[in-house]
Scaffold this motif. Structure first.
Motif, PDB file in Angstrom:
ATOM      1  N   LEU A   1       0.823  -1.206   0.000  1.00 31.96           N
ATOM      2  CA  LEU A   1       0.000   0.000   0.000  1.00 31.96           C
ATOM      3  C   LEU A   1       0.858   1.255   0.000  1.00 31.96           C
ATOM      4  O   LEU A   1       1.885   1.330   0.670  1.00 31.96           O
ATOM      5  CB  LEU A   1      -0.898   0.010   1.244  1.00 31.96           C
ATOM      6  CG  LEU A   1      -1.819   1.231   1.415  1.00 31.96           C
ATOM      7  CD1 LEU A   1      -2.923   1.204   0.374  1.00 31.96           C
ATOM      8  CD2 LEU A   1      -2.397   1.271   2.823  1.00 31.96           C
ATOM      9  N   ARG A   2       0.412   2.244  -0.746  1.00 32.30           N
ATOM     10  CA  ARG A   2       0.993   3.575  -0.637  1.00 32.30           C
ATOM     11  C   ARG A   2      -0.143   4.541  -0.348  1.00 32.30           C
ATOM     12  O   ARG A   2      -1.242   4.427  -0.889  1.00 32.30           O
ATOM     13  CB  ARG A   2       1.728   3.963  -1.912  1.00 32.30           C
ATOM     14  CG  ARG A   2       0.868   4.035  -3.165  1.00 32.30           C
ATOM     15  CD  ARG A   2       1.717   4.395  -4.368  1.00 32.30           C
ATOM     16  NE  ARG A   2       0.929   4.419  -5.602  1.00 32.30           N
ATOM     17  CZ  ARG A   2       1.464   4.544  -6.820  1.00 32.30           C
ATOM     18  NH1 ARG A   2       2.779   4.660  -6.954  1.00 32.30           N
ATOM     19  NH2 ARG A   2       0.686   4.545  -7.880  1.00 32.30           N
ATOM     20  N   GLY A   3       0.129   5.513   0.517  1.00 33.95           N
ATOM     21  CA  GLY A   3      -0.911   6.453   0.886  1.00 33.95           C
ATOM     22  C   GLY A   3      -1.726   5.982   2.074  1.00 33.95           C
ATOM     23  O   GLY A   3      -1.296   5.122   2.847  1.00 33.95           O
ATOM     24  N   VAL A   4      -2.919   6.555   2.213  1.00 28.29           N
ATOM     25  CA  VAL A   4      -3.745   6.344   3.403  1.00 28.29           C
ATOM     26  C   VAL A   4      -5.098   5.756   3.031  1.00 28.29           C
ATOM     27  O   VAL A   4      -5.781   6.251   2.130  1.00 28.29           O
ATOM     28  CB  VAL A   4      -3.980   7.683   4.148  1.00 28.29           C
ATOM     29  CG1 VAL A   4      -4.857   7.463   5.376  1.00 28.29           C
ATOM     30  CG2 VAL A   4      -2.656   8.321   4.531  1.00 28.29           C
ATOM     31  N   VAL A   5      -5.485   4.708   3.754  1.00 31.05           N
ATOM     32  CA  VAL A   5      -6.841   4.170   3.673  1.00 31.05           C
ATOM     33  C   VAL A   5      -7.527   4.499   4.990  1.00 31.05           C
ATOM     34  O   VAL A   5      -7.034   4.146   6.067  1.00 31.05           O
ATOM     35  CB  VAL A   5      -6.855   2.651   3.447  1.00 31.05           C
ATOM     36  CG1 VAL A   5      -8.293   2.126   3.489  1.00 31.05           C
ATOM     37  CG2 VAL A   5      -6.202   2.294   2.121  1.00 31.05           C
ATOM     38  N   ALA A   6      -8.653   5.206   4.925  1.00 37.54           N
ATOM     39  CA  ALA A   6      -9.437   5.566   6.103  1.00 37.54           C
ATOM     40  C   ALA A   6     -10.625   4.614   6.214  1.00 37.54           C
ATOM     41  O   ALA A   6     -11.404   4.489   5.272  1.00 37.54           O
ATOM     42  CB  ALA A   6      -9.927   7.007   5.997  1.00 37.54           C
ATOM     43  N   VAL A   7     -10.745   3.955   7.357  1.00 43.28           N
ATOM     44  CA  VAL A   7     -11.844   3.007   7.581  1.00 43.28           C
ATOM     45  C   VAL A   7     -12.680   3.509   8.749  1.00 43.28           C
ATOM     46  O   VAL A   7     -12.237   3.506   9.897  1.00 43.28           O
ATOM     47  CB  VAL A   7     -11.311   1.596   7.873  1.00 43.28           C
ATOM     48  CG1 VAL A   7     -12.484   0.624   8.077  1.00 43.28           C
ATOM     49  CG2 VAL A   7     -10.407   1.106   6.750  1.00 43.28           C
ATOM     50  N   ASP A   8     -13.894   3.958   8.456  1.00 45.57           N
ATOM     51  CA  ASP A   8     -14.814   4.460   9.475  1.00 45.57           C
ATOM     52  C   ASP A   8     -16.029   3.546   9.589  1.00 45.57           C
ATOM     53  O   ASP A   8     -16.265   2.681   8.740  1.00 45.57           O
ATOM     54  CB  ASP A   8     -15.301   5.870   9.109  1.00 45.57           C
ATOM     55  CG  ASP A   8     -14.219   6.923   9.255  1.00 45.57           C
ATOM     56  OD1 ASP A   8     -13.440   6.845  10.213  1.00 45.57           O
ATOM     57  OD2 ASP A   8     -14.153   7.822   8.402  1.00 45.57           O
ATOM     58  N   GLY A   9     -16.821   3.808  10.634  1.00 53.16           N
ATOM     59  CA  GLY A   9     -18.057   3.067  10.803  1.00 53.16           C
ATOM     60  C   GLY A   9     -18.374   2.873  12.273  1.00 53.16           C
ATOM     61  O   GLY A   9     -17.508   3.068  13.138  1.00 53.16           O
ATOM     62  N   PRO A  10     -19.599   2.510  12.593  1.00 52.45           N
ATOM     63  CA  PRO A  10     -19.990   2.295  13.986  1.00 52.45           C
ATOM     64  C   PRO A  10     -19.432   1.000  14.551  1.00 52.45           C
ATOM     65  O   PRO A  10     -18.851   0.184  13.822  1.00 52.45           O
ATOM     66  CB  PRO A  10     -21.523   2.263  13.910  1.00 52.45           C
ATOM     67  CG  PRO A  10     -21.814   1.782  12.522  1.00 52.45           C
ATOM     68  CD  PRO A  10     -20.733   2.374  11.663  1.00 52.45           C
ATOM     69  N   SER A  11     -19.603   0.789  15.839  1.00 50.25           N
ATOM     70  CA  SER A  11     -19.134  -0.429  16.503  1.00 50.25           C
ATOM     71  C   SER A  11     -19.820  -1.661  15.916  1.00 50.25           C
ATOM     72  O   SER A  11     -20.991  -1.620  15.553  1.00 50.25           O
ATOM     73  CB  SER A  11     -19.439  -0.352  18.006  1.00 50.25           C
ATOM     74  OG  SER A  11     -18.763   0.721  18.600  1.00 50.25           O
ATOM     75  N   GLY A  12     -19.074  -2.747  15.852  1.00 48.84           N
ATOM     76  CA  GLY A  12     -19.647  -4.009  15.418  1.00 48.84           C
ATOM     77  C   GLY A  12     -19.674  -4.236  13.927  1.00 48.84           C
ATOM     78  O   GLY A  12     -20.200  -5.246  13.457  1.00 48.84           O
ATOM     79  N   THR A  13     -19.102  -3.311  13.156  1.00 47.56           N
ATOM     80  CA  THR A  13     -19.095  -3.482  11.696  1.00 47.56           C
ATOM     81  C   THR A  13     -17.828  -4.169  11.203  1.00 47.56           C
ATOM     82  O   THR A  13     -17.712  -4.465  10.024  1.00 47.56           O
ATOM     83  CB  THR A  13     -19.233  -2.120  10.983  1.00 47.56           C
ATOM     84  OG1 THR A  13     -18.223  -1.225  11.454  1.00 47.56           O
ATOM     85  CG2 THR A  13     -20.603  -1.520  11.251  1.00 47.56           C
ATOM     86  N   GLY A  14     -16.884  -4.398  12.115  1.00 47.18           N
ATOM     87  CA  GLY A  14     -15.655  -5.088  11.733  1.00 47.18           C
ATOM     88  C   GLY A  14     -14.510  -4.163  11.396  1.00 47.18           C
ATOM     89  O   GLY A  14     -13.565  -4.577  10.708  1.00 47.18           O
ATOM     90  N   LYS A  15     -14.540  -2.925  11.888  1.00 51.82           N
ATOM     91  CA  LYS A  15     -13.489  -1.957  11.552  1.00 51.82           C
ATOM     92  C   LYS A  15     -12.099  -2.456  11.924  1.00 51.82           C
ATOM     93  O   LYS A  15     -11.182  -2.405  11.120  1.00 51.82           O
ATOM     94  CB  LYS A  15     -13.729  -0.616  12.253  1.00 51.82           C
ATOM     95  CG  LYS A  15     -14.865   0.209  11.729  1.00 51.82           C
ATOM     96  CD  LYS A  15     -14.816   1.617  12.272  1.00 51.82           C
ATOM     97  CE  LYS A  15     -14.678   1.685  13.776  1.00 51.82           C
ATOM     98  NZ  LYS A  15     -15.797   1.062  14.499  1.00 51.82           N
TER      99      LYS A  15
END
Length: 251
Positions: free
Chosen positions: A5-19
């Motif tokens: 990977l190059r750069g940034v991956v942002a992973v958002d979401g509420p609790s319980g979604t598997g973040k």
């Protein structure tokens, strides 16, 4: 490893979604670093709890609010960005297990809603990401406001979702596996946290306008990782993907 990977991956979401599982797994798959911003909020929440300050004082007293902020900002929090061992330390002590307990889980939304606390930790999160990028590493960052506030310039923004039933089932399974017999009802607790996180004045939980929403309800972890990897490939964020002879996961 399916390329780097190059750069940034942002992973958002509420609790319980598997973040956490998704972000950490993607970082390991793509030889990237990993940052769990939620763990940082949990660590400062633990510091506040250890101080003995009642959390409800923030809602009724300006002095109480200031005291809680002072404790949170005075806490020395360090996090590892190695996805193979993402340890969290509070004042030099490994607190990775303790911050996942029910007491911290029940208090973290109240502490993380404080504007001064969020401002302080967002600055620290941006510093950690900048250092990773300066070192030539890609990084996967997970949380509830990464794509909207912390790193709005991220090359890929993903907002994970899942049905309420699936999320509650996952949380119950996590509590059972961790031996947390005193954990509150998962469905009720998740609904409470969703309300607090989405209604706070500073950095409310919501998808970025350009985020890709991925419903994890019917996907296993490999399916979710394949989806995110395909999205990163589409954005030319993976070095050596084609050279490694790894085909796209698109069906």
């Amino acid at each position: 490893m399916d390329g780097t990977l190059r750069g940034v991956v942002a992973v958002d979401g509420p609790s319980g979604t598997g973040k956490s599982t998704t972000a950490r797994g993607l970082a390991m798959r793509l030889d990237a670093r990993y940052l769990d911003t939620g763990a940082m909020y949990r660590a400062v929440t633990l510091a506040v709890l250890r101080s003995g300050l009642p959390l409800d004082v923030a809602a009724t007293s300006a002095d109480g609010h200031d005291d809680i902020v002072a404790v949170a900002l005075g806490a020395s929090v360090s996090v590892s960005t190695d996805p193979a061992e993402p340890r969290v330390r509070l004042d030099g002590e490994d607190v990775d297990a303790e911050i996942r307990g029910t007491e911290v889980t029940g208090a973290v939304s109240a502490v993380s809603a404080l504007t001064a606390v969020r401002r302080h930790l967002v600055a620290e999160q941006r510093r950690i990401v900048a250092e990773a990028l300066q070192d030539g590493a890609g990084i996967v960052v997970e949380g509830r406001d990464i794509g909207t506030v912390v790193l709005p310039e991220a090359g890929l923004k993903v907002f994970l979702t899942a049905s309420a039933l699936v999320r509650a089932g996952r949380r119950t399974a996590e509590d059972t596996a961790a031996g947390r017999a005193d954990a509150p009802d998962a469905g009720t607790d998740l609904a409470r946290r969703d309300e607090l996180d989405s209604s706070r004045a500073t950095s409310p939980l919501q998808p970025a306008e350009d985020a890709v929403e991925v419903d994890t309800s019917t996907l296993d972890i490999e399916g979710v990782l394949d989806r995110l990897q395909d999205l990163a490939v589409d954005r030319d964020m993976i070095v050596g993907f084609a050279d490694a002879g790894v085909g796209s996961h698109k069906g």
